[in-house]
Design a protein around this motif. Structure first.
Motif, PDB file in Angstrom:
ATOM      1  N   GLU A  79       0.849  -1.180   0.000  1.00  0.00           N
ATOM      2  CA  GLU A  79       0.000   0.000   0.000  1.00  0.00           C
ATOM      3  C   GLU A  79       0.888   1.235   0.000  1.00  0.00           C
ATOM      4  O   GLU A  79       1.920   1.263   0.658  1.00  0.00           O
ATOM      5  CB  GLU A  79      -0.965  -0.001   1.184  1.00  0.00           C
ATOM      6  N   ILE A  80       0.475   2.215  -0.787  1.00  0.00           N
ATOM      7  CA  ILE A  80       1.221   3.466  -0.863  1.00  0.00           C
ATOM      8  C   ILE A  80       0.716   4.430   0.199  1.00  0.00           C
ATOM      9  O   ILE A  80       1.481   5.151   0.801  1.00  0.00           O
ATOM     10  CB  ILE A  80       1.116   4.075  -2.272  1.00  0.00           C
ATOM     11  N   GLY A  81      -0.578   4.408   0.438  1.00  0.00           N
ATOM     12  CA  GLY A  81      -1.114   5.249   1.498  1.00  0.00           C
ATOM     13  C   GLY A  81      -2.407   5.936   1.106  1.00  0.00           C
ATOM     14  O   GLY A  81      -3.034   5.603   0.105  1.00  0.00           O
ATOM     15  N   ILE A  91      -7.323   5.826  -1.411  1.00  0.00           N
ATOM     16  CA  ILE A  91      -6.399   4.817  -0.902  1.00  0.00           C
ATOM     17  C   ILE A  91      -5.679   4.265  -2.126  1.00  0.00           C
ATOM     18  O   ILE A  91      -6.319   3.889  -3.108  1.00  0.00           O
ATOM     19  CB  ILE A  91      -7.144   3.668  -0.199  1.00  0.00           C
ATOM     20  N   ILE A  92      -4.337   4.218  -2.071  1.00  0.00           N
ATOM     21  CA  ILE A  92      -3.566   3.782  -3.233  1.00  0.00           C
ATOM     22  C   ILE A  92      -2.788   2.515  -2.875  1.00  0.00           C
ATOM     23  O   ILE A  92      -2.078   2.476  -1.869  1.00  0.00           O
ATOM     24  CB  ILE A  92      -2.610   4.894  -3.701  1.00  0.00           C
ATOM     25  N   LEU A  93      -2.952   1.488  -3.717  1.00  0.00           N
ATOM     26  CA  LEU A  93      -2.290   0.199  -3.526  1.00  0.00           C
ATOM     27  C   LEU A  93      -1.293  -0.060  -4.651  1.00  0.00           C
ATOM     28  O   LEU A  93      -1.543   0.326  -5.797  1.00  0.00           O
ATOM     29  CB  LEU A  93      -3.326  -0.924  -3.524  1.00  0.00           C
ATOM     30  N   SER A  94      -0.196  -0.724  -4.338  1.00  0.00           N
ATOM     31  CA  SER A  94       0.764  -1.171  -5.345  1.00  0.00           C
ATOM     32  C   SER A  94       0.331  -2.550  -5.819  1.00  0.00           C
ATOM     33  O   SER A  94       0.053  -3.431  -5.000  1.00  0.00           O
ATOM     34  CB  SER A  94       2.169  -1.257  -4.756  1.00  0.00           C
ATOM     35  N   ASN A 104      -0.436   1.153 -10.049  1.00  0.00           N
ATOM     36  CA  ASN A 104      -1.100   1.550  -8.814  1.00  0.00           C
ATOM     37  C   ASN A 104      -2.594   1.437  -9.033  1.00  0.00           C
ATOM     38  O   ASN A 104      -3.101   1.778 -10.105  1.00  0.00           O
ATOM     39  CB  ASN A 104      -0.748   2.990  -8.436  1.00  0.00           C
ATOM     40  N   VAL A 105      -3.283   0.960  -8.029  1.00  0.00           N
ATOM     41  CA  VAL A 105      -4.737   0.895  -8.053  1.00  0.00           C
ATOM     42  C   VAL A 105      -5.217   1.843  -6.965  1.00  0.00           C
ATOM     43  O   VAL A 105      -4.789   1.730  -5.813  1.00  0.00           O
ATOM     44  CB  VAL A 105      -5.247  -0.535  -7.814  1.00  0.00           C
ATOM     45  N   LYS A 106      -6.056   2.769  -7.362  1.00  0.00           N
ATOM     46  CA  LYS A 106      -6.518   3.799  -6.434  1.00  0.00           C
ATOM     47  C   LYS A 106      -8.032   3.706  -6.277  1.00  0.00           C
ATOM     48  O   LYS A 106      -8.753   3.696  -7.265  1.00  0.00           O
ATOM     49  CB  LYS A 106      -6.120   5.180  -6.971  1.00  0.00           C
ATOM     50  N   PHE A 107      -8.475   3.619  -5.041  1.00  0.00           N
ATOM     51  CA  PHE A 107      -9.899   3.681  -4.718  1.00  0.00           C
ATOM     52  C   PHE A 107     -10.166   5.101  -4.257  1.00  0.00           C
ATOM     53  O   PHE A 107      -9.532   5.566  -3.319  1.00  0.00           O
ATOM     54  CB  PHE A 107     -10.257   2.695  -3.604  1.00  0.00           C
ATOM     55  N   GLU A 120      -3.504   2.856 -12.694  1.00  0.00           N
ATOM     56  CA  GLU A 120      -2.511   3.828 -13.151  1.00  0.00           C
ATOM     57  C   GLU A 120      -1.202   3.136 -13.514  1.00  0.00           C
ATOM     58  O   GLU A 120      -0.499   2.624 -12.651  1.00  0.00           O
ATOM     59  CB  GLU A 120      -2.260   4.872 -12.067  1.00  0.00           C
ATOM     60  N   TYR A 121      -0.898   3.120 -14.814  1.00  0.00           N
ATOM     61  CA  TYR A 121       0.390   2.664 -15.323  1.00  0.00           C
ATOM     62  C   TYR A 121       1.229   3.896 -15.648  1.00  0.00           C
ATOM     63  O   TYR A 121       0.734   5.017 -15.598  1.00  0.00           O
ATOM     64  CB  TYR A 121       0.206   1.827 -16.594  1.00  0.00           C
TER      65      TYR A 121
END
Length: 134
Positions: A79-81, A91-94, A104-107, A120-121
């Motif tokens: 998780e990026i934070g 919330i951003i996940l790697s 990155n996948v961002k909710f 996000e690529y």
């Protein structure tokens, strides 16, 4: 176990759902994308297109599945934070996709209440507007 609990807590916070469930299911309602050109500049976001595909977030397996015309699977590895701006919080996940590409996948929940999922690529971004599966 600690990692699964953290993801469960974060996703439950964003989606205002029961944190004891291990799988969350949504349907997309709209889809848009943007890409970098050959000079490295981002295009504008495309027009919104209607979309209806199932999106499943499995916390026990740490996987996000998007059952679009071309099914997508993302393994969560970190998780990026959290981020907050004038429009909402995220919330951003790697993640790593099935081809082995990092993204990155961002909710994101906008203050207007709209829930979005961004992928996000480095050279491509796309977004789904979501609604909870009834």
């Amino acid at each position: 176990m600690k990692k699964s609990f953290f993801f469960a807590f974060i996703i439950a916070f964003i989606f205002v759902m029961d944190a004891t469930a291990q799988t969350y299911k949504f349907y997309s309602t709209d889809f848009a994308y943007k890409a970098k050109d050959t000079y490295g500049y981002w295009s504008d976001w495309s027009d919104w297109e209607k979309s209806r595909c199932l999106i499943s977030i499995s916390l026990d397996r740490e996987v996000i599945n998007i059952y679009s015309e071309d099914p997508q699977e993302f393994d969560i590895y970190g998780e990026i934070g959290e981020k907050e701006d004038e429009n909402g919080s995220s919330i951003i996940l790697s993640c790593i996709d099935k081809k082995g590409l990092r993204c990155n996948v961002k909710f994101r929940r906008q203050y207007s209440g709209v829930l979005q999922l961004y992928i996000e690529y480095n050279d491509l971004m796309y977004v789904y507007c979501l609604r909870a599966k009834n």
